[in-house]
Design a protein around this motif. Structure first.
Motif, short mmCIF file in Angstrom:
data_model
loop_
_atom_site.label_atom_id
_atom_site.label_comp_id
_atom_site.label_asym_id
_atom_site.label_seq_id
_atom_site.Cartn_x
_atom_site.Cartn_y
_atom_site.Cartn_z
N ALA A 112 0.47 -1.00 -0.50
CA ALA A 112 0.03 0.68 0.11
C ALA A 112 1.52 1.38 -0.11
O ALA A 112 0.62 2.22 -1.11
CB ALA A 112 -0.87 0.12 1.29
N THR A 143 -2.81 -1.22 -4.00
CA THR A 143 -5.07 -1.07 -3.77
C THR A 143 -4.42 -2.06 -3.17
O THR A 143 -4.36 -3.81 -3.59
CB THR A 143 -5.62 -1.39 -4.54
N SER A 147 -5.00 -5.51 -0.29
CA SER A 147 -6.59 -6.03 0.63
C SER A 147 -5.72 -7.32 1.37
O SER A 147 -5.08 -8.16 0.97
CB SER A 147 -6.99 -6.59 0.12
N ALA A 184 -5.73 1.93 8.24
CA ALA A 184 -6.44 2.69 7.18
C ALA A 184 -6.18 3.69 7.51
O ALA A 184 -5.89 3.97 5.72
CB ALA A 184 -7.84 3.30 8.11
N ASP A 215 -6.70 -1.89 2.65
CA ASP A 215 -8.43 -1.55 2.60
C ASP A 215 -8.68 -3.03 3.27
O ASP A 215 -8.15 -4.13 3.24
CB ASP A 215 -8.68 -2.34 0.86
N CYS A 216 -9.12 -2.62 3.93
CA CYS A 216 -9.17 -3.58 5.50
C CYS A 216 -10.98 -4.00 5.47
O CYS A 216 -10.94 -4.73 6.19
CB CYS A 216 -9.60 -3.19 7.19
N ARG A 217 -11.62 -3.86 4.51
CA ARG A 217 -13.08 -5.10 4.50
C ARG A 217 -12.93 -6.25 3.88
O ARG A 217 -14.04 -6.77 4.35
CB ARG A 217 -13.70 -4.44 2.73
#
Length: 341
Positions: free
Chosen positions: A33, A38, A40, A59, A64-66
């Protein structure tokens, strides 16, 4: 994307004790990152203060922590990093899994389940790179999913465990990367046929790589300031993926040896620069991209990192009550003991 060990690192440094999102997978995702990807991570953390600390830092870094599951049934892994000196007076580090406040065991890695990984497996995502450092049913399923979509798969184990699943991970990966200190005693790894590229890191001696059946050695870079070697392997992995992974597996398999060596040297340079700071990702706290690029130009000319520009000391904190971070683990053990009784 990547799955595996994601944890809260607590570093007992020279001047203060600070926390940082860590673990091999967690570090590599954060580093990518920082390099502009990007990134994840896919993993399972507790619905606790440690997990909140990790996700909050990610964050801020743009991770991307989804796909990080916050599970109330587990506690977020915590690792304590302490420093010492060798007999020769060189600074070294070790990791502890016990709480320095109460002496109890800190929470350890808990793999995510296949059902928890299902939203990713059923999505329309198509990663260019997939990283794994732990062999579990979910990580193998995710690696197969990513590889079928054309992703470059890098497997970086720290131990073997069950041989059959471990062999499945080797068969799935395009890149097998491991430390000589941890797994160099297993000659079969260097002879594995499935991976296109095998990288064995050798600490201060650099690394060696096998590409298309032929081995070559890349010596380590040097620095006049040394604080901490933690995270060196993660930086090397991130540097390699950054330069050869952007177009996926097909482009990687068409690579020339010179390109792979350049990518690994880039990773080695990042690792060497990070050794000047405490913590697995200290570089990211004290240098910006401009100062890093300047340091690289110097390295290309001299092969030694000497004077390096860095920012004023970045604020690195720690939750106030460290002992509260391991309480969920203690409560779980107490409940299990009560049931057993």
């Amino acid at each position: 994307m990547g799955t595996g060990f994601i944890a809260l690192d607590i570093v007992e440094g020279k001047l203060n004790t600070f926390g940082a999102a860590g673990g091999s997978c967690g570090n590599v995702m954060a580093m990518l990152a920082w390099l502009g990807w990007t990134a994840s991570p896919i993993g399972r953390l507790g619905a606790d203060a440690a997990g909140e600390f990790v996700v909050s830092e990610y964050a801020k870094l743009g991770v991307d922590c989804r796909h990080i599951v916050r599970d109330e049934n587990v506690a977020t892994p915590i690792v304590i990093q302490r420093f010492g000196e060798t007999a020769e007076g060189e600074r070294t580090h070790r990791f502890s899994l016990s709480c320095p406040d109460c002496g109890g065991w800190l929470p350890r890695f808990r793999p995510m389940t296949i059902s928890q990984a299902a939203p990713v497996l059923e999505s329309s995502l198509a990663p260019k790179v997939f990283y794994l450092d732990r062999v579990t049913p979910a990580s193998l399923r995710l690696a197969r999913w990513a590889k079928d979509l054309g992703a470059l798969v890098l497997f970086e184990p720290s131990s073997v465990g069950d041989e059959k699943p471990f062999q499945r991970a080797i068969d799935l990966c395009h890149v097998l990367k491991y430390s000589h200190d941890r797994l160099g005693h297993i000659p079969d790894l260097a002879a594995a046929q499935s991976p296109d590229l095998i990288v064995e890191t050798l600490g201060e001696q650099g690394l060696r790589m096998r590409w298309r059946g032929s081995w070559s050695v890349l010596p380590a870079f040097k620095t006049d300031v040394f604080e901490d070697a933690a995270g060196s392997g993660d930086w090397c992995s991130a540097g390699l993926l950054h330069l050869v992974g952007a177009r996926g597996a097909d482009a990687f398999q068409a690579s020339k040896r010179d390109n792979l060596e350049r990518a690994l040297k880039f990773g080695q340079a990042l690792a060497t620069l990070n050794c000047r700071f405490e913590g697995a990702r200290g570089l990211m706290s004290f240098m910006d991209h401009q100062s890093v690029n300047k340091a690289f130009r110097e390295l290309l000319e001299t092969r030694v990192f000497a004077e390096v520009e860095h920012l004023e000391r970045s604020s690195r904190s720690l939750p106030e009550d460290l002992c509260s971070l391991c309480k969920p683990q203690k409560k779980t053990r107490a409940r299990n003991k009560k049931k057993a009784g």
